[in-house]
Scaffold this motif. Structure first.
Motif, mmCIF file in Angstrom:
data_model
loop_
_atom_site.group_PDB
_atom_site.id
_atom_site.type_symbol
_atom_site.label_atom_id
_atom_site.label_comp_id
_atom_site.label_asym_id
_atom_site.label_seq_id
_atom_site.Cartn_x
_atom_site.Cartn_y
_atom_site.Cartn_z
ATOM 1 N N ASN A 121 21.548 65.388 -22.255
ATOM 2 C CA ASN A 121 21.849 66.330 -21.192
ATOM 3 C C ASN A 121 21.023 65.930 -19.968
ATOM 4 O O ASN A 121 19.828 66.244 -19.905
ATOM 5 C CB ASN A 121 21.517 67.756 -21.638
ATOM 6 C CG ASN A 121 21.914 68.783 -20.598
ATOM 7 O OD1 ASN A 121 21.774 68.570 -19.405
ATOM 8 N ND2 ASN A 121 22.402 69.915 -21.072
ATOM 9 N N THR A 172 27.154 60.689 -23.299
ATOM 10 C CA THR A 172 26.425 61.678 -24.087
ATOM 11 C C THR A 172 25.344 61.055 -24.954
ATOM 12 O O THR A 172 24.630 61.773 -25.649
ATOM 13 C CB THR A 172 27.391 62.474 -24.988
ATOM 14 O OG1 THR A 172 28.051 61.562 -25.879
ATOM 15 C CG2 THR A 172 28.409 63.234 -24.168
ATOM 16 N N ARG A 176 23.713 63.937 -27.719
ATOM 17 C CA ARG A 176 23.607 65.214 -26.999
ATOM 18 C C ARG A 176 22.715 65.086 -25.767
ATOM 19 O O ARG A 176 21.934 65.995 -25.446
ATOM 20 C CB ARG A 176 23.122 66.321 -27.926
ATOM 21 C CG ARG A 176 24.116 66.620 -29.036
ATOM 22 C CD ARG A 176 23.735 67.832 -29.818
ATOM 23 N NE ARG A 176 22.588 67.521 -30.660
ATOM 24 C CZ ARG A 176 22.205 68.227 -31.690
ATOM 25 N NH1 ARG A 176 22.848 69.315 -32.012
ATOM 26 N NH2 ARG A 176 21.173 67.873 -32.408
#
Length: 131
Positions: A30, A6, A28
């Motif tokens: 992605n 992540t 975070r």
């Protein structure tokens, strides 16, 4: 974060003596959206010396050129003008404000949201970074 896939947090050390002065991270992450969030924190003694700009710039280079990110987002307290200047120096664009989204030193505070796109990074970085 790295083990979970992540993101990554990196230590910032002063080059002349190896003293730990802070950290910066991409979190975070992605892969599907090719996006991540940027955070950084430096010891007060390291403020105003260009360390944040240098460290975050290296992290962005890795994020855009190695991870293939298209967008990196960062947020900063609206009272932290120095942090906003670091982001703007690196090419981030202020995109909006989150009202009363955090508490800093016991005070409710707003945050500015900044974004940087891969094409903007490449245009600012020049040929050495693929721009």
């Amino acid at each position: 974060m790295a083990d979970e896939g992540t993101g990554a947090r990196l230590a910032i050390v002063r080059g002349d003596d190896g003293t730990f002065i802070g950290w910066c991270s991409l979190s975070r992450w992605n892969p599907g959206f090719r996006s991540a969030s940027l955070t950084y924190c430096l010891d007060h003694s390291a403020w105003g010396r260009g360390y944040a700009t240098e460290a975050v710039g290296a992290l962005l280079h890795w994020g855009f050129d190695t991870l293939g990110l298209n967008r990196v987002q960062a947020e900063t307290d609206t009272r932290n003008l120095a942090s906003a200047r670091v982001l703007q120096k690196l090419g981030f664009v202020r995109e909006g404000m989150l009202r009363e989204d955090c508490v800093v030193n016991g005070e409710v505070s707003d945050s500015w949201v900044f974004g940087l796109l891969s094409r903007e990074w490449r245009a600012l970085s020049g040929p050495a970074h693929g721009g």
